[in-house]
Design a protein around this motif. Structure first.
Motif, PDB file in Angstrom:
ATOM      1  N   GLY A 140       0.819  -1.227   0.000  1.00  0.00           N
ATOM      2  CA  GLY A 140       0.000   0.000   0.000  1.00  0.00           C
ATOM      3  C   GLY A 140       0.842   1.262   0.000  1.00  0.00           C
ATOM      4  O   GLY A 140       0.454   2.295  -0.551  1.00  0.00           O
ATOM      5  N   LEU A 141       2.019   1.165   0.633  1.00  0.00           N
ATOM      6  CA  LEU A 141       2.899   2.341   0.710  1.00  0.00           C
ATOM      7  C   LEU A 141       3.797   2.459  -0.519  1.00  0.00           C
ATOM      8  O   LEU A 141       4.488   3.462  -0.685  1.00  0.00           O
ATOM      9  N   SER A 142       3.772   1.417  -1.357  1.00  0.00           N
ATOM     10  CA  SER A 142       4.696   1.394  -2.495  1.00  0.00           C
ATOM     11  C   SER A 142       4.094   1.956  -3.788  1.00  0.00           C
ATOM     12  O   SER A 142       4.800   2.085  -4.782  1.00  0.00           O
ATOM     13  N   GLY A 143       2.807   2.271  -3.775  1.00  0.00           N
ATOM     14  CA  GLY A 143       2.168   2.798  -4.980  1.00  0.00           C
ATOM     15  C   GLY A 143       2.448   4.277  -5.156  1.00  0.00           C
ATOM     16  O   GLY A 143       3.126   4.900  -4.334  1.00  0.00           O
ATOM     17  N   GLU A 144       1.918   4.823  -6.244  1.00  0.00           N
ATOM     18  CA  GLU A 144       2.134   6.258  -6.510  1.00  0.00           C
ATOM     19  C   GLU A 144       1.526   7.108  -5.396  1.00  0.00           C
ATOM     20  O   GLU A 144       2.117   8.069  -4.931  1.00  0.00           O
ATOM     21  N   VAL A 145       0.289   6.713  -4.980  1.00  0.00           N
ATOM     22  CA  VAL A 145      -0.314   7.330  -3.788  1.00  0.00           C
ATOM     23  C   VAL A 145      -0.048   6.378  -2.631  1.00  0.00           C
ATOM     24  O   VAL A 145      -0.424   5.210  -2.696  1.00  0.00           O
ATOM     25  N   LYS A 146       0.599   6.867  -1.588  1.00  0.00           N
ATOM     26  CA  LYS A 146       0.891   5.991  -0.444  1.00  0.00           C
ATOM     27  C   LYS A 146      -0.394   5.822   0.369  1.00  0.00           C
ATOM     28  O   LYS A 146      -1.030   6.809   0.727  1.00  0.00           O
ATOM     29  N   ILE A 166      -9.287  11.076   4.098  1.00  0.00           N
ATOM     30  CA  ILE A 166      -8.593  11.247   5.381  1.00  0.00           C
ATOM     31  C   ILE A 166      -7.126  10.841   5.193  1.00  0.00           C
ATOM     32  O   ILE A 166      -6.837   9.747   4.676  1.00  0.00           O
ATOM     33  N   GLU A 167      -6.254  11.741   5.586  1.00  0.00           N
ATOM     34  CA  GLU A 167      -4.824  11.523   5.322  1.00  0.00           C
ATOM     35  C   GLU A 167      -3.983  11.891   6.535  1.00  0.00           C
ATOM     36  O   GLU A 167      -4.426  12.630   7.428  1.00  0.00           O
ATOM     37  N   LEU A 168      -2.751  11.396   6.503  1.00  0.00           N
ATOM     38  CA  LEU A 168      -1.723  11.853   7.434  1.00  0.00           C
ATOM     39  C   LEU A 168      -0.691  12.578   6.568  1.00  0.00           C
ATOM     40  O   LEU A 168      -0.095  11.972   5.664  1.00  0.00           O
ATOM     41  N   VAL A 169      -0.534  13.853   6.821  1.00  0.00           N
ATOM     42  CA  VAL A 169       0.320  14.662   5.952  1.00  0.00           C
ATOM     43  C   VAL A 169       1.666  14.887   6.635  1.00  0.00           C
ATOM     44  O   VAL A 169       1.726  15.276   7.813  1.00  0.00           O
ATOM     45  N   SER A 170       2.719  14.638   5.868  1.00  0.00           N
ATOM     46  CA  SER A 170       4.069  14.779   6.411  1.00  0.00           C
ATOM     47  C   SER A 170       4.398  16.264   6.647  1.00  0.00           C
ATOM     48  O   SER A 170       4.202  17.095   5.763  1.00  0.00           O
ATOM     49  N   ARG A 171       4.905  16.557   7.835  1.00  0.00           N
ATOM     50  CA  ARG A 171       5.226  17.954   8.173  1.00  0.00           C
ATOM     51  C   ARG A 171       6.642  18.320   7.754  1.00  0.00           C
ATOM     52  O   ARG A 171       7.083  19.438   8.001  1.00  0.00           O
ATOM     53  N   ALA A 172       7.373  17.369   7.186  1.00  0.00           N
ATOM     54  CA  ALA A 172       8.769  17.620   6.788  1.00  0.00           C
ATOM     55  C   ALA A 172       9.182  16.568   5.771  1.00  0.00           C
ATOM     56  O   ALA A 172       8.483  15.562   5.601  1.00  0.00           O
ATOM     57  N   GLU A 173      10.293  16.809   5.134  1.00  0.00           N
ATOM     58  CA  GLU A 173      10.884  15.751   4.309  1.00  0.00           C
ATOM     59  C   GLU A 173      11.418  14.716   5.305  1.00  0.00           C
ATOM     60  O   GLU A 173      12.090  15.090   6.270  1.00  0.00           O
ATOM     61  N   GLN A 174      11.068  13.450   5.099  1.00  0.00           N
ATOM     62  CA  GLN A 174      11.484  12.448   6.087  1.00  0.00           C
ATOM     63  C   GLN A 174      11.537  11.055   5.478  1.00  0.00           C
ATOM     64  O   GLN A 174      11.027  10.806   4.376  1.00  0.00           O
ATOM     65  N   THR A 175      12.127  10.172   6.238  1.00  0.00           N
ATOM     66  CA  THR A 175      12.226   8.764   5.834  1.00  0.00           C
ATOM     67  C   THR A 175      11.650   7.934   6.972  1.00  0.00           C
ATOM     68  O   THR A 175      11.827   8.276   8.138  1.00  0.00           O
ATOM     69  N   PHE A 176      10.928   6.879   6.637  1.00  0.00           N
ATOM     70  CA  PHE A 176      10.496   5.942   7.680  1.00  0.00           C
ATOM     71  C   PHE A 176      10.695   4.527   7.163  1.00  0.00           C
ATOM     72  O   PHE A 176      10.888   4.301   5.953  1.00  0.00           O
ATOM     73  N   ALA A 197       1.215  13.182   1.433  1.00  0.00           N
ATOM     74  CA  ALA A 197       0.206  12.554   2.301  1.00  0.00           C
ATOM     75  C   ALA A 197       0.236  11.043   2.210  1.00  0.00           C
ATOM     76  O   ALA A 197       0.565  10.472   1.169  1.00  0.00           O
ATOM     77  N   ILE A 198      -0.133  10.402   3.321  1.00  0.00           N
ATOM     78  CA  ILE A 198      -0.462   8.968   3.309  1.00  0.00           C
ATOM     79  C   ILE A 198      -1.978   8.902   3.463  1.00  0.00           C
ATOM     80  O   ILE A 198      -2.538   9.438   4.435  1.00  0.00           O
ATOM     81  N   LEU A 199      -2.639   8.270   2.507  1.00  0.00           N
ATOM     82  CA  LEU A 199      -4.100   8.120   2.563  1.00  0.00           C
ATOM     83  C   LEU A 199      -4.444   7.024   3.576  1.00  0.00           C
ATOM     84  O   LEU A 199      -3.971   5.884   3.447  1.00  0.00           O
ATOM     85  N   THR A 200      -5.251   7.356   4.579  1.00  0.00           N
ATOM     86  CA  THR A 200      -5.596   6.339   5.583  1.00  0.00           C
ATOM     87  C   THR A 200      -7.059   5.887   5.494  1.00  0.00           C
ATOM     88  O   THR A 200      -7.400   4.808   5.993  1.00  0.00           O
ATOM     89  N   GLU A 201      -7.905   6.720   4.896  1.00  0.00           N
ATOM     90  CA  GLU A 201      -9.319   6.309   4.854  1.00  0.00           C
ATOM     91  C   GLU A 201     -10.107   7.151   3.853  1.00  0.00           C
ATOM     92  O   GLU A 201      -9.862   8.352   3.701  1.00  0.00           O
ATOM     93  N   TYR A 202     -11.078   6.497   3.209  1.00  0.00           N
ATOM     94  CA  TYR A 202     -12.158   7.207   2.525  1.00  0.00           C
ATOM     95  C   TYR A 202     -13.412   6.977   3.349  1.00  0.00           C
ATOM     96  O   TYR A 202     -13.584   5.909   3.948  1.00  0.00           O
ATOM     97  N   SER A 203     -14.291   7.956   3.363  1.00  0.00           N
ATOM     98  CA  SER A 203     -15.604   7.736   3.953  1.00  0.00           C
ATOM     99  C   SER A 203     -16.637   8.219   2.942  1.00  0.00           C
ATOM    100  O   SER A 203     -16.894   9.424   2.827  1.00  0.00           O
ATOM    101  N   HIS A 204     -17.160   7.256   2.183  1.00  0.00           N
ATOM    102  CA  HIS A 204     -18.094   7.608   1.101  1.00  0.00           C
ATOM    103  C   HIS A 204     -19.467   7.971   1.651  1.00  0.00           C
ATOM    104  O   HIS A 204     -19.929   7.363   2.619  1.00  0.00           O
ATOM    105  N   LYS A 205     -20.095   8.924   1.006  1.00  0.00           N
ATOM    106  CA  LYS A 205     -21.459   9.328   1.351  1.00  0.00           C
ATOM    107  C   LYS A 205     -22.339   9.016   0.134  1.00  0.00           C
ATOM    108  O   LYS A 205     -21.927   9.286  -1.010  1.00  0.00           O
ATOM    109  N   TYR A 206     -23.506   8.466   0.379  1.00  0.00           N
ATOM    110  CA  TYR A 206     -24.316   7.911  -0.716  1.00  0.00           C
ATOM    111  C   TYR A 206     -25.604   8.695  -0.944  1.00  0.00           C
ATOM    112  O   TYR A 206     -26.082   9.401  -0.056  1.00  0.00           O
TER     113      TYR A 206
END
Ligand code: SAH
Ligand code: AVI
Length: 310
Positions: free
Chosen positions: A14-20, A242-252, A266-275
Motif C-alpha cells: 500500500g505504501l509502495s504505490g504512486e499514492v501511499k 482522510i490523510e496523514l500529511v508529512s510535516r517535513a521531508e522524512q524517511t520511515f 500525504a499517506i491516505l488512511t481512509e475514505y468515507s463515502h457518502k451515498y
C-alpha cells in the motif's frame, strides 16, 4: 505466510504505490477502538446519534422484520452500542455473532454483553472480514441469519471492495436471510467536514494512532510528531479523504523497507463515502440485494436500510 506477515506485505504494498496508502482497518488496535468510541460521542459526529435516533423511532418495525430466533451477525461490531438497542427489543434471538478485527476490544465487549444479556448466545469472531473467515455454529439452530452492518462502515470501502463485501454478506445471510445496514447520506459538505475535524481533536488522535499501532505491531518507526491529520470532502467522488500529511521531508521504515516522504506529502488512511439512496440501492442490487425498507431521520442525514436477497 503467517497472518502478521501477510498484513505486513499488504501494508508495504500500500505504501509502495504512486499514492501511499494504508488500509483503515489498521486504525483499530485497542486504543484505536477506544478512540473511535469517543468519536461516536462527539457533538460534530452526527452519524452515530442520528443512526441511534432512526433505530429508536422505528424499533418495532425493525424487530418485526428481523423476526424471532434469528442469528444476528454483526460485521465490525466495535462497542456494539447500537446492537444493544436491538438486543433490548428483540424478544428471542438464536445468537449474536460480533465480528471484528480488534481482538482484545471485541472480547472485552463480548464479555460485557454476555453479562448484560445472559440469555443470549454471544459468539465473538476475531477476523478480517475482507478475507475468508469461518462463522461459528450457534447452539440453537437459527431460523435465519440477519447480517447487521451499522455505522456506515461500508463507506470506508471503494466501490469494488464495497460490492465484494456486500456479496460476502449476501452469502452469509443465506437463503432466507437479510441485511440491516447503516448508510451515511450526501449532505452539506460543511457538516461532513466538521464531523471529521472535531474541535476536541479526537479524530486527529484516531488517525495518528494508526502510526503507533504500526510501530508497535509491525516494527515501523514512524515519528507521530512529524504528521498532521487532514480530512477534506471530495465532492466529485462524494467521499471524505482522510490523510496523514508529512510535516517535513522524512524517511520511515517498515518491514525492512524504507520509504521517503516529501514535506506536505500525504499517506491516505481512509475514505468515507457518502451515498444517495439510489446510489446505494443500485450497488446493493449488483450484490444481489433488493432494498426492501429505508428509514431516515427528518433531515435525511443518515439511513438505516433493510435489504433482502433478490
Ligand atoms: N459498528 C460500530 C463500529 C464502527 S467502527 C458502530 O457502528 O459504531 C468500524 C469497526 O469495524 C471497528 O470496530 C473496526 O475494528 C472494524 N473493522 C474495520 N475494518 C475491519 C475488517 N477489515 N475486518 C473486521 N473488522 C473491521
Ligand atoms: C467506521 N467509519 C464508518 C467511520 C467513518 O465515519 O467513516 C470511521 C471514522 N473515521 C474518522 N472518523 C470516523
Amino acid at each position: 505466510m503467517t497472518a502478521n506477515a501477510a498484513q505486513l506485505r499488504e501494508i508495504v504494498d500500500g505504501l509502495s504505490g504512486e499514492v501511499k496508502k494504508i488500509s483503515p482497518k489498521y486504525f483499530y488496535d485497542e486504543r484505536g477502538s477506544q478512540l473511535f468510541d469517543e468519536i461516536t460521542r462527539l457533538p460534530e459526529y452526527y452519524l452515530t446519534g442520528t443512526e441511534i435516533g432512526i433505530m429508536r423511532d422505528n424499533m418495532d418495525e425493525i424487530c418485526a422484520l428481523v423476526g424471532e430466533q434469528a442469528s444476528l451477525i454483526e460485521f465490525g461490531s466495535g462497542s456494539s452500542l447500537k446492537t444493544r438497542l436491538l438486543l433490548d427489543h428483540l424478544s428471542e434471538l438464536a445468537a449474536y455473532v460480533p465480528v471484528d478485527i480488534s481482538g482484545d476490544y471485541l472480547y472485552a465487549c463480548a464479555t460485557q454483553i454476555r453479562d448484560e444479556y445472559p440469555h443470549i448466545d454471544v459468539l465473538p469472531v476475531v477476523a478480517d472480514f475482507t478475507k475468508h473467515f469461518q462463522l461459528p455454529i450457534p447452539t440453537v439452530m437459527p431460523v435465519r441469519n440477519i447480517v447487521y452492518f451499522p455505522g456506515s462502515t461500508i463507506g470506508n470501502f471503494e466501490h469494488d471492495a464495497a460490492l465484494e463485501l456486500l456479496r460476502v454478506m449476501h452469502h452469509e445471510a443465506g437463503e432466507d436471510g437479510a441485511l440491516l445496514i447503516g448508510v451515511d447520506l450526501q449532505k452539506d459538505p460543511y457538516l461532513i467536514e466538521r464531523a471529521y475535524n472535531d474541535s476536541a481533536g479526537v479524530t486527529a488522535e484516531f488517525n495518528l494512532n494508526m502510526l503507533q499501532h504500526l510501530n508497535r505491531d509491525f516494527g515501523a518507526n514512524f515519528d507521530m510528531t512529524r504528521f498532521t491529520h487532514s480530512a477534506n470532502y471530495d465532492q466529485d467522488n462524494s467521499r471524505v479523504v482522510i490523510e496523514l500529511v508529512s510535516r517535513a521531508e522524512q524517511t520511515f521504515e517498515i518491514g525492512n523497507t524504507e520509504f521517503d516522504l516529501a514535506d506536505g506529502e500525504a499517506i491516505l488512511t481512509e475514505y468515507s463515502h457518502k451515498y444517495t439512496l439510489d446510489g446505494f440501492a443500485s450497488m446493493a442490487e449488483q450484490a444481489g440485494f433488493s432494498v426492501a425498507k429505508v428509514w431516515t431521520d427528518t433531515e435525511c442525514l443518515f439511513s438505516v436500510q433493510y435489504c433482502v436477497r433478490l
